[in-house]
Design a protein around this motif. Structure first.
Motif, PDB file in Angstrom:
ATOM      1  N   ALA A 156     -72.703  34.481  16.071  1.00 22.74           N
ATOM      2  CA  ALA A 156     -73.333  35.482  17.035  1.00 22.74           C
ATOM      3  C   ALA A 156     -73.163  36.924  16.355  1.00 22.74           C
ATOM      4  CB  ALA A 156     -72.273  35.387  18.251  1.00 22.74           C
ATOM      5  N   ILE A 157     -72.253  37.071  15.514  1.00 23.51           N
ATOM      6  CA  ILE A 157     -72.125  38.507  15.092  1.00 23.51           C
ATOM      7  C   ILE A 157     -73.013  38.785  14.078  1.00 23.51           C
ATOM      8  CG2 ILE A 157     -70.920  39.971  13.290  1.00 23.51           C
ATOM      9  CD1 ILE A 157     -68.269  38.940  15.097  1.00 23.51           C
ATOM     10  N   SER A 158     -73.512  37.801  13.408  1.00 21.61           N
ATOM     11  CA  SER A 158     -74.310  37.812  12.273  1.00 21.61           C
ATOM     12  C   SER A 158     -76.057  37.944  13.234  1.00 21.61           C
ATOM     13  CB  SER A 158     -74.729  36.745  11.462  1.00 21.61           C
ATOM     14  OG  SER A 158     -75.646  36.631  10.229  1.00 21.61           O
ATOM     15  N   ALA A 159     -76.179  37.212  13.913  1.00 22.04           N
ATOM     16  CA  ALA A 159     -77.381  37.278  14.935  1.00 22.04           C
ATOM     17  C   ALA A 159     -77.438  38.774  15.368  1.00 22.04           C
ATOM     18  CB  ALA A 159     -77.426  36.370  15.834  1.00 22.04           C
ATOM     19  N   ILE A 160     -76.533  39.256  16.030  1.00 21.45           N
ATOM     20  CA  ILE A 160     -76.281  40.544  16.442  1.00 21.45           C
ATOM     21  C   ILE A 160     -76.898  41.796  15.396  1.00 21.45           C
ATOM     22  CG2 ILE A 160     -75.131  42.661  17.695  1.00 21.45           C
ATOM     23  CD1 ILE A 160     -73.550  40.323  18.911  1.00 21.45           C
ATOM     24  N   GLU A 161     -76.190  41.508  14.252  1.00 23.15           N
ATOM     25  CA  GLU A 161     -76.557  42.466  13.089  1.00 23.15           C
ATOM     26  C   GLU A 161     -78.131  42.417  12.761  1.00 23.15           C
ATOM     27  OE1 GLU A 161     -74.092  41.006  10.198  1.00 23.15           O
ATOM     28  OE2 GLU A 161     -72.368  41.926  10.695  1.00 23.15           O
ATOM     29  N   ASN A 162     -78.542  41.196  12.745  1.00 29.99           N
ATOM     30  CA  ASN A 162     -79.880  41.112  12.429  1.00 29.99           C
ATOM     31  C   ASN A 162     -80.786  41.724  13.525  1.00 29.99           C
ATOM     32  OD1 ASN A 162     -79.376  39.508  10.020  1.00 29.99           O
ATOM     33  ND2 ASN A 162     -79.902  37.463  11.089  1.00 29.99           N
ATOM     34  N   ILE A 163     -80.495  41.359  14.802  1.00 27.83           N
ATOM     35  CA  ILE A 163     -81.212  42.063  15.991  1.00 27.83           C
ATOM     36  C   ILE A 163     -81.293  43.757  15.689  1.00 27.83           C
ATOM     37  CG2 ILE A 163     -81.250  42.463  18.350  1.00 27.83           C
ATOM     38  CD1 ILE A 163     -80.221  39.375  18.648  1.00 27.83           C
ATOM     39  N   LEU A 164     -79.982  43.962  15.505  1.00 27.87           N
ATOM     40  CA  LEU A 164     -79.653  45.637  15.438  1.00 27.87           C
ATOM     41  C   LEU A 164     -80.504  46.235  14.029  1.00 27.87           C
ATOM     42  CD1 LEU A 164     -75.863  46.088  16.370  1.00 27.87           C
ATOM     43  CD2 LEU A 164     -78.002  46.724  17.519  1.00 27.87           C
TER      44      LEU A 164
END
Length: 173
Positions: A156-164
């Motif tokens: 989830a953190i990795s996905a948030i980083e990609n979105i940001l």
């Protein structure tokens, strides 16, 4: 990191480096666990065939170990964008449209990872409270759930980083 936009906040670049390191360590740990399980299986099968003695609980160890390994591989798989995708329809799209679709995929991964973490957390609490354990070795099963929760949070953190990264004008790594 060279293909990430220069206008990204420093904290985002630092977060990406930290989670990349963590994901890599998790994947390496998963690989070591699988290597140990393979070695144990060979020893157990050889012992069973030659000496009529197997490693007690070898099936339980393989079952729990493979579950843990798969969970440990998920964050690095997501970071490397190594999930199976069907890109027949998107190959001819402009890069900005593909980046948008990749970001929508990250939104879905974020949602799926959050739901997985939530449900695995509930499962871990139940397994702990009811003292669920394996039959032969009596290994506590909540440990496997806990690894799943941690891995889901890292995905989830990795996905948030990609979105940001997409929102701040960068590109996926």
């Amino acid at each position: 990191m060279s293909n990430v936009a220069l206008n990204q906040p420093a904290w985002l670049s630092q977060a990406r480096r930290g989670s990349a390191w963590l994901s890599r360590q998790m994947a390496l740990t998963g690989g070591l666990i699988m290597l140990a399980l393979a070695t144990m299986s060979v020893v157990s099968i050889t012992g069973r065939a030659l000496f009529h003695m197997a490693i007690p609980g070898d099936y339980e160890l393989v079952e729990a170990g493979l579950g843990i390994s798969v969970f440990l591989f998920l964050p690095e798989c997501h970071r490397q964008q190594a999930h199976v995708i069907v890109d027949v329809f998107t190959n001819n799209l402009a890069p900005c449209k593909r980046a948008f679709l990749d970001t929508m995929g990250d939104v879905l991964f974020l949602l799926a990872s959050a739901v997985m973490a939530w449900r695995l957390f509930d499962g871990a609490i139940d397994a702990h409270n009811y003292m669920e354990q394996s039959m032969i070795l009596e290994l506590p099963l909540w440990i496997v759930y806990a690894v799943g929760v941690f891995s889901s949070v890292v995905v989830a953190i990795s996905a948030i980083e990609n979105i940001l990264t997409f929102v701040t004008g960068g590109r996926h790594e």
